[in-house]
Design an enzyme around this catalytic site. Sequence first.
Site, PDB file in Angstrom:
ATOM      1  N   THR A   1       0.815  -1.208   0.000  1.00  0.00           N
ATOM      2  CA  THR A   1       0.000   0.000   0.000  1.00  0.00           C
ATOM      3  C   THR A   1       0.848   1.256   0.000  1.00  0.00           C
ATOM      4  OG1 THR A   1      -1.556   1.266   1.376  1.00  0.00           O
ATOM      5  CG2 THR A   1      -0.074  -0.197   2.524  1.00  0.00           C
ATOM      6  N   ASP A   2       0.261   2.363  -0.451  1.00  0.00           N
ATOM      7  CA  ASP A   2       0.959   3.649  -0.387  1.00  0.00           C
ATOM      8  C   ASP A   2       1.028   4.187   1.046  1.00  0.00           C
ATOM      9  OD1 ASP A   2      -1.727   4.281  -0.058  1.00  0.00           O
ATOM     10  OD2 ASP A   2      -1.792   5.803  -1.625  1.00  0.00           O
ATOM     11  N   GLU A   3       0.243   3.616   1.953  1.00  0.00           N
ATOM     12  CA  GLU A   3       0.207   4.121   3.324  1.00  0.00           C
ATOM     13  C   GLU A   3       1.522   3.899   4.073  1.00  0.00           C
ATOM     14  OE1 GLU A   3      -3.342   3.692   5.634  1.00  0.00           O
ATOM     15  OE2 GLU A   3      -4.541   3.184   3.872  1.00  0.00           O
TER      16      GLU A   3
ATOM     17  N   TYR B   1      -2.048  -0.434  10.911  1.00  0.00           N
ATOM     18  CA  TYR B   1      -2.141  -1.102   9.609  1.00  0.00           C
ATOM     19  C   TYR B   1      -0.930  -0.801   8.744  1.00  0.00           C
ATOM     20  CZ  TYR B   1      -3.235  -1.475   4.654  1.00  0.00           C
ATOM     21  OH  TYR B   1      -3.157  -1.722   3.303  1.00  0.00           O
TER      22      TYR B   1
ATOM     23  N   LYS C   1       2.127  -3.283   7.325  1.00  0.00           N
ATOM     24  CA  LYS C   1       2.431  -3.471   5.909  1.00  0.00           C
ATOM     25  C   LYS C   1       3.865  -3.048   5.592  1.00  0.00           C
ATOM     26  CE  LYS C   1       0.362  -4.727   2.932  1.00  0.00           C
ATOM     27  NZ  LYS C   1       0.269  -6.110   2.365  1.00  0.00           N
TER      28      LYS C   1
END
Length: 355
Positions: free
Chosen positions: A135-137, A161, A165
């Site tokens: 993810t970009d997060e 989260y 990741k």
Amino acid sequence: MKTILVTGGAGFIGSNFILDWYQAEPNSQVVNLDKLNYAANLANLATVAQQSNYHFVHADIGDSARLQYVLSHYQPDCIVNFAAESHVDRSINKPAAFIETNVTGTFVLLEAVRQYWQSLGADKKEHFRFLHVSTDEVYGSLTSTEPAFSETTAYAPNSPYSASKAASDHLVRAWHHTYGLPVITTNCSNNYGAFQFPEKLIPLMIVQALADKPLPVYGNGLNVRDWLYVSDHCAAIRLVLAKGKVGHSYNIGGRNEQKNIDVVTQICELLDELHPRVDGVSYKKQMTFVSDRLGHDWRYAIDASKLETELGWRAQETFATGLRKTVIWYLHNQAWLKQIQTGEYQSYLSQHKGN
């Protein structure tokens, strides 16, 4: 016959990917390994479930013995890892599951795959690939004026989260540099489209609107996200799997930055057009601002130049075209919505009624 192992293939992006894969590679064999948590739904794959070249395995990526059996039995040529806990709000309330699946589970999966890969013959070993979907997060948060995330942006995760990741990404990188495992990582922006579990923004707004319930918008609604239509994401993954450089990461984004409040407004306008309220009033009437999410990242934006330049990919859907397709899909699939609006989903909504 080429064999691909998809972990988390009963989830939103995973099931879309399997359906997309069969469109591109109809004669290949797909093995779908999924533990079937609350957001997984085998009904998403009903159109391929009876095919002789589709196999479902009910298993957790944290189950080493089960993984070793699946790998030795099906002998996959490549693996795409979608298996993950992915909802930020849930990670804030119950982070343990995110560490268990996203960190420990990824470690167990990598170890099983490493042992399998090392056992392969020279040719199959050379062409084997492990693609990790992230993810970009993991990059943290941007101000309104900062440039979009690139593959060289430093990791700065801000939620349980995104931290989990980020940890999984680091493990994948380490297994490549230490053991030579042929890995590729993709980091995508916010996905939307058919089959998305209605805890995420777009399907949640559609479901709440149709039920004549409040449309909750965090804070002032000005937080920005880049949106990627799920079929564009699937096409990008297929391309990266086929032509991406081993050991590299690729950002996948739609170049569709939108403020949250604008997303909700556009959903209301589409519903006003396609499924008007009985009283003729706009669905915008149901919009309401609620307490902001803890540690809410301000802005995400993806620079997908590397993928676009090296491999020639570009998102085909604008946010307007993708959102219209998505709203139409949910309007035409009310039975699917009713089937999942029980159990975990209702428990989740109950926990968040205070907001």
